[in-house]
Design a protein around this motif. Sequence first.
Motif, PDB file in Angstrom:
ATOM      1  N   ILE A 198      19.109   8.585 -14.301  1.00 38.79           N
ATOM      2  CA  ILE A 198      18.730   9.830 -14.974  1.00 38.79           C
ATOM      3  C   ILE A 198      17.626   9.563 -15.992  1.00 38.79           C
ATOM      4  O   ILE A 198      16.647  10.315 -16.096  1.00 38.79           O
ATOM      5  N   ASN A 199      17.753   8.479 -16.715  1.00 36.43           N
ATOM      6  CA  ASN A 199      16.787   8.176 -17.778  1.00 36.43           C
ATOM      7  C   ASN A 199      15.426   7.751 -17.242  1.00 36.43           C
ATOM      8  O   ASN A 199      14.418   7.889 -17.947  1.00 36.43           O
ATOM      9  N   ILE A 200      15.371   7.250 -16.024  1.00 39.28           N
ATOM     10  CA  ILE A 200      14.072   6.968 -15.419  1.00 39.28           C
ATOM     11  C   ILE A 200      13.291   8.271 -15.247  1.00 39.28           C
ATOM     12  O   ILE A 200      12.086   8.343 -15.527  1.00 39.28           O
ATOM     13  N   VAL A 201      13.972   9.320 -14.805  1.00 37.68           N
ATOM     14  CA  VAL A 201      13.333  10.632 -14.660  1.00 37.68           C
ATOM     15  C   VAL A 201      12.996  11.202 -16.031  1.00 37.68           C
ATOM     16  O   VAL A 201      11.904  11.747 -16.251  1.00 37.68           O
ATOM     17  N   ARG A 202      13.905  11.065 -16.990  1.00 40.78           N
ATOM     18  CA  ARG A 202      13.678  11.619 -18.326  1.00 40.78           C
ATOM     19  C   ARG A 202      12.580  10.845 -19.074  1.00 40.78           C
ATOM     20  O   ARG A 202      11.821  11.432 -19.854  1.00 40.78           O
ATOM     21  N   GLU A 203      12.482   9.560 -18.823  1.00 42.82           N
ATOM     22  CA  GLU A 203      11.449   8.776 -19.493  1.00 42.82           C
ATOM     23  C   GLU A 203      10.063   9.252 -19.078  1.00 42.82           C
ATOM     24  O   GLU A 203       9.156   9.369 -19.907  1.00 42.82           O
ATOM     25  N   ARG A 204       9.876   9.543 -17.792  1.00 41.75           N
ATOM     26  CA  ARG A 204       8.591  10.068 -17.339  1.00 41.75           C
ATOM     27  C   ARG A 204       8.274  11.399 -18.023  1.00 41.75           C
ATOM     28  O   ARG A 204       7.131  11.728 -18.298  1.00 41.75           O
ATOM     29  N   ALA A 205       9.322  12.179 -18.314  1.00 39.77           N
ATOM     30  CA  ALA A 205       9.150  13.477 -18.961  1.00 39.77           C
ATOM     31  C   ALA A 205       9.055  13.384 -20.478  1.00 39.77           C
ATOM     32  O   ALA A 205       8.975  14.415 -21.148  1.00 39.77           O
ATOM     33  N   LYS A 206       9.067  12.156 -21.026  1.00 42.26           N
ATOM     34  CA  LYS A 206       9.019  11.934 -22.477  1.00 42.26           C
ATOM     35  C   LYS A 206      10.244  12.512 -23.185  1.00 42.26           C
ATOM     36  O   LYS A 206      10.208  12.813 -24.378  1.00 42.26           O
ATOM     37  N   ALA A 207      11.322  12.688 -22.447  1.00 39.15           N
ATOM     38  CA  ALA A 207      12.552  13.232 -23.016  1.00 39.15           C
ATOM     39  C   ALA A 207      13.423  12.097 -23.539  1.00 39.15           C
ATOM     40  O   ALA A 207      13.321  10.952 -23.099  1.00 39.15           O
ATOM     41  N   LYS A 208      14.299  12.434 -24.453  1.00 38.70           N
ATOM     42  CA  LYS A 208      15.194  11.432 -25.023  1.00 38.70           C
ATOM     43  C   LYS A 208      16.160  10.918 -23.961  1.00 38.70           C
ATOM     44  O   LYS A 208      16.670  11.695 -23.152  1.00 38.70           O
ATOM     45  N   PRO A 209      16.452   9.629 -23.948  1.00 35.34           N
ATOM     46  CA  PRO A 209      17.427   9.108 -22.988  1.00 35.34           C
ATOM     47  C   PRO A 209      18.830   9.608 -23.306  1.00 35.34           C
ATOM     48  O   PRO A 209      19.136   9.945 -24.458  1.00 35.34           O
ATOM     49  N   ILE A 210      19.655   9.667 -22.297  1.00 38.58           N
ATOM     50  CA  ILE A 210      21.039  10.072 -22.514  1.00 38.58           C
ATOM     51  C   ILE A 210      21.922   8.835 -22.511  1.00 38.58           C
ATOM     52  O   ILE A 210      21.605   7.812 -21.913  1.00 38.58           O
ATOM     53  N   SER A 211      23.041   8.935 -23.173  1.00 42.32           N
ATOM     54  CA  SER A 211      24.014   7.840 -23.204  1.00 42.32           C
ATOM     55  C   SER A 211      25.005   8.006 -22.071  1.00 42.32           C
ATOM     56  O   SER A 211      25.127   9.081 -21.467  1.00 42.32           O
ATOM     57  N   THR A 212      25.715   6.947 -21.764  1.00 43.75           N
ATOM     58  CA  THR A 212      26.630   6.971 -20.621  1.00 43.75           C
ATOM     59  C   THR A 212      27.730   8.017 -20.765  1.00 43.75           C
ATOM     60  O   THR A 212      28.186   8.584 -19.776  1.00 43.75           O
ATOM     61  N   ASP A 213      28.147   8.287 -21.994  1.00 40.41           N
ATOM     62  CA  ASP A 213      29.232   9.249 -22.181  1.00 40.41           C
ATOM     63  C   ASP A 213      28.798  10.689 -21.903  1.00 40.41           C
ATOM     64  O   ASP A 213      29.637  11.584 -21.835  1.00 40.41           O
ATOM     65  N   LYS A 214      27.495  10.919 -21.717  1.00 36.92           N
ATOM     66  CA  LYS A 214      26.990  12.259 -21.426  1.00 36.92           C
ATOM     67  C   LYS A 214      26.857  12.517 -19.929  1.00 36.92           C
ATOM     68  O   LYS A 214      26.563  13.642 -19.510  1.00 36.92           O
ATOM     69  N   VAL A 215      27.056  11.495 -19.119  1.00 36.18           N
ATOM     70  CA  VAL A 215      26.837  11.632 -17.680  1.00 36.18           C
ATOM     71  C   VAL A 215      27.995  12.385 -17.034  1.00 36.18           C
ATOM     72  O   VAL A 215      29.132  11.903 -17.020  1.00 36.18           O
ATOM     73  N   THR A 216      27.686  13.550 -16.533  1.00 40.45           N
ATOM     74  CA  THR A 216      28.632  14.349 -15.760  1.00 40.45           C
ATOM     75  C   THR A 216      27.859  14.978 -14.610  1.00 40.45           C
ATOM     76  O   THR A 216      26.621  14.980 -14.591  1.00 40.45           O
ATOM     77  N   LEU A 217      28.575  15.553 -13.670  1.00 42.17           N
ATOM     78  CA  LEU A 217      27.899  16.256 -12.590  1.00 42.17           C
ATOM     79  C   LEU A 217      27.097  17.420 -13.135  1.00 42.17           C
ATOM     80  O   LEU A 217      25.978  17.690 -12.689  1.00 42.17           O
ATOM     81  N   ASP A 218      27.657  18.112 -14.119  1.00 44.77           N
ATOM     82  CA  ASP A 218      26.924  19.239 -14.703  1.00 44.77           C
ATOM     83  C   ASP A 218      25.640  18.771 -15.370  1.00 44.77           C
ATOM     84  O   ASP A 218      24.612  19.460 -15.300  1.00 44.77           O
ATOM     85  N   TYR A 219      25.675  17.608 -16.015  1.00 41.67           N
ATOM     86  CA  TYR A 219      24.441  17.124 -16.635  1.00 41.67           C
ATOM     87  C   TYR A 219      23.392  16.796 -15.574  1.00 41.67           C
ATOM     88  O   TYR A 219      22.199  17.093 -15.757  1.00 41.67           O
ATOM     89  N   ILE A 220      23.818  16.214 -14.465  1.00 43.43           N
ATOM     90  CA  ILE A 220      22.867  15.915 -13.389  1.00 43.43           C
ATOM     91  C   ILE A 220      22.291  17.214 -12.829  1.00 43.43           C
ATOM     92  O   ILE A 220      21.086  17.307 -12.548  1.00 43.43           O
ATOM     93  N   LEU A 221      23.117  18.228 -12.680  1.00 43.82           N
ATOM     94  CA  LEU A 221      22.613  19.524 -12.223  1.00 43.82           C
ATOM     95  C   LEU A 221      21.657  20.128 -13.239  1.00 43.82           C
ATOM     96  O   LEU A 221      20.661  20.766 -12.869  1.00 43.82           O
ATOM     97  N   ASP A 222      21.929  19.939 -14.528  1.00 44.56           N
ATOM     98  CA  ASP A 222      20.996  20.384 -15.565  1.00 44.56           C
ATOM     99  C   ASP A 222      19.653  19.680 -15.414  1.00 44.56           C
ATOM    100  O   ASP A 222      18.584  20.297 -15.500  1.00 44.56           O
ATOM    101  N   GLU A 223      19.714  18.366 -15.198  1.00 50.07           N
ATOM    102  CA  GLU A 223      18.474  17.596 -15.077  1.00 50.07           C
ATOM    103  C   GLU A 223      17.707  17.986 -13.822  1.00 50.07           C
ATOM    104  O   GLU A 223      16.479  18.038 -13.831  1.00 50.07           O
ATOM    105  N   ARG A 224      18.412  18.278 -12.756  1.00 48.71           N
ATOM    106  CA  ARG A 224      17.748  18.771 -11.548  1.00 48.71           C
ATOM    107  C   ARG A 224      17.033  20.088 -11.835  1.00 48.71           C
ATOM    108  O   ARG A 224      15.929  20.328 -11.332  1.00 48.71           O
TER     109      ARG A 224
END
Length: 584
Positions: free
Chosen positions: A495-521
């Motif tokens: 997830i953070n590889i995609v967010r890094e390209r977008a200059k977005a803050k990295p997420i921590s492991t405790d934030k990883v959920t299916l809903d978060y992945i759908l948000d990132e999509r």
Amino acid sequence: MNKLIKILRSGLLILSLSFNFSCNEGEFLKEVPLDFYSPENSFVTKEDFESAITELYSRIRYCAYQTGDASGGFPYLNSTDIAHDGRYQITAANRFGGHTTCLVSTNGTITTHWNSWFKLIANANTIINRIESAELSDDVKRVYTAEAKLMRAFGYRYLVYLYGGVPLNLEEVTSPKKDYTRATKEEVLNQIIKDATEAAEALPGIEDVVDGKVSNLVAYHLLAETYIALQKYDEAIESASIVINDPNTSLMTSRFGSMADQNPHDDYLKLSQPGDVYWDLFRVNNQNRSSGNKEALWVIQYEPDVLGGVLTSTGSWNAKNTQRGESANVLERIAGPVAWMTFVDPDGKEGMLQKPQSNYNSGGHGVSLMKNTEWFLYDLWESDWDNDIRNAPHNIVRDVVYNNPNSAYYGLSAVEYPSSTWINQIWRWYPYPSKITTPGQHPDELYADKENSILKSTAGSTFRDNYMLRLAETYLLRAEAYLGKNDLVNAAKDINIVRERAKAKPISTDKVTLDYILDERARELVYEEPRRITLHRTGKLVERVRKYNNLNKDEIQDHHGLWPIPHSFIEANTDVEIEQNPGY
């Protein structure tokens, strides 16, 4: 002009005519007609099969982006968590405005998509069957068969997530058939795996295919997605990793392409700021690998003013491929706001020029048929509003300026100084992702006044090629597979590889959920991925519509996680009873 469109230009008519005869009576098909096209005389030479394969590309373009009257409103996007009807106060009956209204077994949208995907599958089956006896080299047969099977797999991908278990039709149909039975969802998914595996083994690498053609990596991407649906997470990770680790693919991290040395600019919005690589991804001519785009995995081809290319710069925005009624991709028209038309200022005077413009202020020739949800436009970006380049003012346009010189509010923000008309008719303007249109890059023939960026009324198509698959999605698929294994560390890394390209803050492991992945999509792939297919696949459609779509949240029902089987199919399948999906 790319090679795929050239082939389509020469072969589409022949193959469209020949396929129309593939369902005639068996006795008739035993003859070999000499004075018209039929499967017997249309599948002989290498050129015949090349035309047939190219017709599949055209058909999948139609199926994935069809926007004609029967399915207008982009049902793969509309009434999801990211978008809803733009003019819901005055919704036309034939638009995909909501689940309770549209998800009935007799609705034209439901039937059109069922028939379209099964027609793709039927045409693929014809190629697979006919190529066995063709006098072609084994290598040619192997590649053409792989392309046809991958197209068949993509057809079943859409059908299984929309309708659940559907009939598995793997043979050419040469006579009327009335005894179809529904396979289980798992059986359909396993068939996708089988077809995609064969395609992955037989198709050339991505570096060896022309723009628009599928490669082995497209098959591996589909395998990763399908293995996730089967909860085979190790296999999904392995397949996604093949795509990600291929030396010929990488996320684009530096400016590139047709406007790499230019920046987003708009006189009205006073928008003149450094561009970014995400903006570059959606400029004209930047989608294909020939432009240097190593992120593109599969790009749907459009070519203005070329037979088979669908787009036209001289005719209607809804110019069609007359062999099938295929509309151009009119995302600009569907998702763009209509502020340029009868948009008054706070004094009740005309605030806009009443002409669509090829800039960010107008968004092209939009007519406000679909808009993003408030959740997508605001809540989704709240935690990283100023950093994430995907939320930059040139990537999501959030202001509109009165541009009529005769208005006292000329040059002022209509968001800051809204009129009563806009307050009462909020569909006239709303924020929108700029990827729906091509500011400053419409074809010259579409300008009524190019100096002032004023477009003709025939604008409305999105005049560029479209991503079918992009590497950023592969990373998010692999993150989903890691999550399925409860490997949150590696999921967060992807997830953070995609967010890094977008200059977005990295997420921590405790934030990883299916809903978060759908948000990132949603942040990365809005109006690219068929959002409805993703939400059906993950079983999240109903939940997320209720949570994030204020317009559709009260009308969606639990059973809307699947579409109904078309009544016309059930009625025609007289020899075997077809069970309707629950709730319909």
